[in-house]
Design a protein around this motif. Structure first.
Motif, PDB file in Angstrom:
ATOM      1  N   GLU A  71       0.824  -1.206   0.000  1.00  0.00           N
ATOM      2  CA  GLU A  71       0.000   0.000   0.000  1.00  0.00           C
ATOM      3  C   GLU A  71       0.862   1.261   0.000  1.00  0.00           C
ATOM      4  O   GLU A  71       0.436   2.303  -0.487  1.00  0.00           O
ATOM      5  CB  GLU A  71      -0.942  -0.012   1.198  1.00  0.00           C
ATOM      6  N   ALA A 131       0.315   4.127  -2.762  1.00  0.00           N
ATOM      7  CA  ALA A 131       0.021   5.469  -2.263  1.00  0.00           C
ATOM      8  C   ALA A 131       0.857   6.516  -2.981  1.00  0.00           C
ATOM      9  O   ALA A 131       0.349   7.551  -3.424  1.00  0.00           O
ATOM     10  CB  ALA A 131       0.268   5.545  -0.758  1.00  0.00           C
ATOM     11  N   PHE A 185      -5.984   7.626  -2.933  1.00  0.00           N
ATOM     12  CA  PHE A 185      -5.131   6.867  -2.014  1.00  0.00           C
ATOM     13  C   PHE A 185      -5.615   6.998  -0.578  1.00  0.00           C
ATOM     14  O   PHE A 185      -5.563   6.033   0.195  1.00  0.00           O
ATOM     15  CB  PHE A 185      -3.661   7.312  -2.163  1.00  0.00           C
ATOM     16  N   TYR A 195      -4.528   3.557   1.464  1.00  0.00           N
ATOM     17  CA  TYR A 195      -3.132   3.304   1.148  1.00  0.00           C
ATOM     18  C   TYR A 195      -2.237   4.061   2.139  1.00  0.00           C
ATOM     19  O   TYR A 195      -2.680   4.996   2.805  1.00  0.00           O
ATOM     20  CB  TYR A 195      -2.814   3.730  -0.284  1.00  0.00           C
TER      21      TYR A 195
END
Length: 268
Positions: free
Chosen positions: A157, A161, A193, A198
């Motif tokens: 993540e 991101a 995001f 994220y």
């Protein structure tokens, strides 16, 4: 789209500041941390109110307000480490910047981002609007979610991101001095995001700082200095790969070799 000219100007300016006017580079980095913390605190208060009356929608409010911090950072010329991961990697991959210098610039920016976050968070948690923020808040739920994620998920993540963040940064750069276009580029892309959960290393540090100072680390399972730093470091490395190697490195390669600007259909 060829980003070489616009990115070269930004990289040159950042490199000059770091080399010859380091205090200004440091202060610009601290300002980015301050702006991010102010807007995250605002997003926390607003999303907590929304979540209490419309469960499940708080994260969208948080995402919409949070992304305004990136717009402020871009327009006011502050230095955010996750954006500089893309700039510095592009500069190094295109031969404009030594790799070690690029890494040191990102690392220095990160340190002063965090210093700006820490100083700002200490004061913000005492603001009147922040006082109701407790374990039933959106902030507390966010921290618990971050602490519960396995390392592999944090890493993945973190990559995604910073891909999303730097898509917004690149679009904002291409908008030039059209601030409305910059705003739209960031507002349409960056919330993705935040809403998807994220992991952004500097934003995570903001969230941990606000929760630690404002709610208390003792209220969270596993919220220790060691766990917090390890969580943050994994995300930071993921961010560097997503924003640096994938966005900065790939676009440096795409823009190498003097590719003609003439559309293919008109070339014979």
């Amino acid at each position: 789209m060829n980003f070489d000219g616009t990115l070269a100007d930004s990289i040159g300016f950042k490199s000059y500041l770091y080399t010859y006017e380091l205090p200004k580079f440091a202060v610009r980095s601290m300002l980015a941390g301050m702006f991010l913390t102010i807007m995250t605190a605002f997003a926390t208060v607003a999303s907590t109110q929304v979540e209490s009356s419309a469960p499940g929608y708080g994260r969208f409010v948080f995402a919409a307000i949070f992304c305004l911090s990136l717009y402020v950072i871009v327009v006011l010329g502050a230095e955010l480490a996750t954006g500089n991961m893309m700039f510095m990697t592009y500069g190094s991959a295109s031969g404009r910047l030594p790799w070690l210098k690029g890494f040191l610039m990102v690392s220095t920016c990160t340190i002063f981002n965090l210093l700006g976050v820490l100083i700002t968070a200490v004061f913000l948690v005492h603001a009147t609007a922040f006082q109701p923020i407790g374990m039933d808040s959106f902030l507390a739920a966010t921290v618990e979610t971050k602490l519960a994620k396995p390392d592999s998920l944090l890493f993945m993540e973190g990559i995604f991101a910073n891909i999303v963040v730097n898509i917004g940064v690149l679009l904002a750069i291409q908008a030039g001095k059209d601030f409305t276009a910059k705003f739209l580029a960031i507002m349409l892309i960056v919330p993705a995001f935040a809403a998807m959960g994220y992991e952004h290393s500097i934003a995570s540090f903001v969230v941990f700082s606000l929760a630690g100072y404002g709610i208390g680390a003792e209220h969270f399972a596993g919220f220790t200095l060691t766990n917090g730093l390890m969580n943050w470091l994994i995300v930071w490395v993921g961010n560097y790969i997503g924003g640096g190697l994938i966005m900065g490195g790939v676009y440096a390669w795409l823009n190498k070799g003097g590719t003609p600007a003439t559309p293919l259909a008109t070339r014979r």
